[in-house]
Write a protein that holds these residues in place. Structure first.
Motif, PDB file in Angstrom:
ATOM      1  N   UNK A 155     -76.883 -81.109 -32.987  1.00  0.00           N
ATOM      2  CA  UNK A 155     -75.619 -81.539 -32.378  1.00  0.00           C
ATOM      3  C   UNK A 155     -75.229 -80.617 -31.225  1.00  0.00           C
ATOM      4  N   UNK A 156     -75.589 -79.324 -31.347  1.00  0.00           N
ATOM      5  CA  UNK A 156     -75.192 -78.355 -30.314  1.00  0.00           C
ATOM      6  C   UNK A 156     -75.873 -78.668 -28.975  1.00  0.00           C
ATOM      7  N   UNK A 157     -77.110 -79.150 -29.032  1.00  0.00           N
ATOM      8  CA  UNK A 157     -77.816 -79.488 -27.785  1.00  0.00           C
ATOM      9  C   UNK A 157     -77.199 -80.729 -27.149  1.00  0.00           C
ATOM     10  N   UNK A 158     -76.863 -81.686 -27.987  1.00  0.00           N
ATOM     11  CA  UNK A 158     -76.247 -82.921 -27.479  1.00  0.00           C
ATOM     12  C   UNK A 158     -74.930 -82.580 -26.778  1.00  0.00           C
ATOM     13  N   UNK A 159     -74.112 -81.747 -27.440  1.00  0.00           N
ATOM     14  CA  UNK A 159     -72.820 -81.380 -26.841  1.00  0.00           C
ATOM     15  C   UNK A 159     -73.027 -80.579 -25.555  1.00  0.00           C
ATOM     16  N   UNK A 219     -72.052 -69.423 -25.229  1.00  0.00           N
ATOM     17  CA  UNK A 219     -71.860 -68.498 -26.353  1.00  0.00           C
ATOM     18  C   UNK A 219     -72.002 -69.254 -27.689  1.00  0.00           C
ATOM     19  N   UNK A 220     -71.332 -70.401 -27.779  1.00  0.00           N
ATOM     20  CA  UNK A 220     -71.404 -71.191 -29.017  1.00  0.00           C
ATOM     21  C   UNK A 220     -72.797 -71.777 -29.189  1.00  0.00           C
ATOM     22  N   UNK A 221     -73.400 -72.201 -28.087  1.00  0.00           N
ATOM     23  CA  UNK A 221     -74.748 -72.786 -28.155  1.00  0.00           C
ATOM     24  C   UNK A 221     -75.736 -71.781 -28.754  1.00  0.00           C
ATOM     25  N   UNK A 222     -75.652 -70.558 -28.254  1.00  0.00           N
ATOM     26  CA  UNK A 222     -76.587 -69.530 -28.728  1.00  0.00           C
ATOM     27  C   UNK A 222     -76.315 -69.199 -30.204  1.00  0.00           C
ATOM     28  N   UNK A 223     -75.033 -69.176 -30.571  1.00  0.00           N
ATOM     29  CA  UNK A 223     -74.683 -68.893 -31.976  1.00  0.00           C
ATOM     30  C   UNK A 223     -75.252 -69.962 -32.912  1.00  0.00           C
TER      31      UNK A 223
END
Ligand code: NAD
Ligand code: HSO
Length: 441
Positions: free
Chosen positions: A190-194, A46-50
């Motif tokens: 950063x979102x992809x790394x996380x 959900x956060x990744x897509x946001x």
């Protein structure tokens, strides 16, 4: 125009200024990235897509997260066959260089029957970060993939950002094809790394994340280190050129700008014994920059993070360079090879006027994923060793263990670890000795 940085013999002050571009911005960026990592960890997809929507303008869903076979075919159709030849040539060159890094397993057989050794095993699942913000880097795909493949990594995936159209640059698709990588996630930053560090319901967790990226990416890797392994902090590019009065100002200027064009945070520094060279390099910078497409980025990075340091001797130039520990070091002096032993800290070293750094970015064979921001003092560039872990093994016959028994027991007791001592002692219990069935050992 290169600003003159006053050396005054105070090298550490120069280093602080140079490395400041990393730390100053990190403080500001750190909180943003920490929030992104925390959100991905707590809310996953959900956060990744946001974040993909907010930061890159792409409406990411479970269904459109990876490059499909049809997209791959469509992308590859756009590729000129000669471009494929160039990618193959680069891959071959890089393979040739990296093959020398293979083979770190070893076994030793002692006369007394003891066998010891080390086994190198490839990591199982690795994510390659391929930057996709201000430029696309198909060369980085090959630089990341070749050592991983040589090490024997079987599950290699790419993470790379896409813009609103959701399309991965065809040149990146071509480089992935040449390396045989079929899983490409359309997420970056950063979102992809996380996401690959913690795993989400659509992206399985990896063991290691490698590859360069901007400050957000580099900071995320740093924060996620420990949950996964990372290669190093390969952030905004840098070049430091050591040049004497014989250096060609045209080449010096061109090579400074070749790194400056990567990022407004890139750094390009000239360290020279010749004041006249600084004047000539500045003229060349003014002349050459006019025809370069990324002029605005170049001018900004040279203005903010570039400079010329005048020194009295070449030895002093190497002291400055060793303190700054640049990602790339070019040595444009007379008899450049003879200067090599003076280099203590640098990611990759380019010797002589016909080994310009961009040759190493694409084709010389050495890797271009390199430590930045002074971290070449303790990190190495990417290599086969980055994708391997080691297990040691040992085999001791009973008779040899007996010769160590008293010393190991005493050592263990000195640490208050009597269970350790006991583990040795029980093997020599007299009662057991009589009925020991495991005689061969
Ligand atoms: N050291 C090396 O070996 C090496 C090699 C190649 C490239 N590089 C460096 O890689 C970098 C590539 O950077 P890039 O930006 O082009 O691509 P990138 O893929 O590293 O970063 C783009 C992503 O950053 C994120 N981002 C951008 N602005 C943000 C913000 N305000 N807040 C949160 N996230 C944000 C977005 O998600 C975007 O997708 C450059 O700095 C270049 O110098 C280094
Ligand atoms: N110079 C970069 C490393 O800092 C790598 C690169 C990719 N493409 C061109 N250059």
């Amino acid at each position: 125009m290169l600003k003159k940085i006053n050396n005054n013999g105070n090298i550490s002050q120069i280093a602080t200024k140079f490395q400041g571009r990393k730390t100053n911005v990190s403080e500001e960026v750190n909180q943003i990235v920490q929030n992104i990592v925390d959100d991905i960890r707590a809310k996953g997809d959900e956060a990744l897509f946001d974040y993909a929507k907010k930061l890159d303008g792409y409406k990411l869903t479970k269904e459109n997260l990876t490059v499909t076979p049809a997209e791959r075919v469509a992308g590859l159709e756009k590729i000129d066959p000669d471009y494929l030849r160039i990618l193959q040539r680069a891959k071959k060159q890089i393979e040739e260089f990296h093959k020398h890094q293979l083979g770190n397993s070893w076994t030793t057989y002692k006369e007394n029957g003891v066998i010891m050794g080390q086994i190198a095993r490839p990591l199982e699942r690795v994510a390659l970060y391929v930057p996709g913000g201000t430029a696309a880097y198909p060369s980085t795909v090959i630089m990341n993939a070749v050592p991983a493949l040589l090490a024997g990594v079987e599950d290699l995936v790419i993470i790379t950002p896409v813009k609103a159209d959701g399309l991965v640059n065809p040149n990146i698709l071509a480089a992935a094809e040449v390396c045989g990588i079929s899983t490409i996630y359309k997420v970056g930053g950063a979102q992809a790394v996380a996401a690959v560090a913690y795993g989400t319901s659509s992206i399985p967790k990896v063991d290691k994340i490698v590859g360069p990226g901007n400050l957000f990416v580099a900071t995320a890797k740093k924060i996620c280190y420990g949950i996964v392994d990372i290669d190093m902090i390969a952030g905004p590019s840098e070049v430091l050129i050591i040049a004497d009065e014989y250096a060609n100002p045209k080449y010096v200027a061109a090579d400074l700008m070749a790194q400056a064009e990567h990022d407004k945070l890139a750094s390009a520094i000239l360290v020279t014994t010749s004041e006249k060279l600084v004047v000539l390099v500045n003229k060349e910078l003014d002349r050459q920059v006019k025809s370069l497409e990324r002029r605005e980025i170049i001018e900004s990075s040279i203005e903010n993070y570039g400079g010329a340091i005048l020194v009295d001797t070449l030895d002093e130039a190497f002291e400055v360079s060793n303190q700054l520990a640049p990602e790339h070091l070019e040595i444009l002096t007379q008899d450049s090879l003879a200067q090599l032993p003076k280099v203590k800290n640098a990611g990759s070293i380019f010797l002589g006027e016909y080994t310009p750094e961009p040759l190493g970015d694409y084709m010389s064979g050495s890797n271009h994923v390199l430590p930045t921001g002074g971290t070449a003092k303790f990190y190495s560039g990417l290599g086969v060793y980055s994708f391997v872990k080691y297990s040691t093994f040992s085999y001791y016959p009973k008779a040899i263990l007996a010769t160590f028994k008293d010393d190991v027991e005493a050592f263990a007791e000195s640490e208050g670890l009597t269970a350790h001592a006991n583990s040795i002692a029980v093997r020599f219990d007299e009662a057991d000795e009589a009925k020991n069935t495991n005689k061969g050992e």
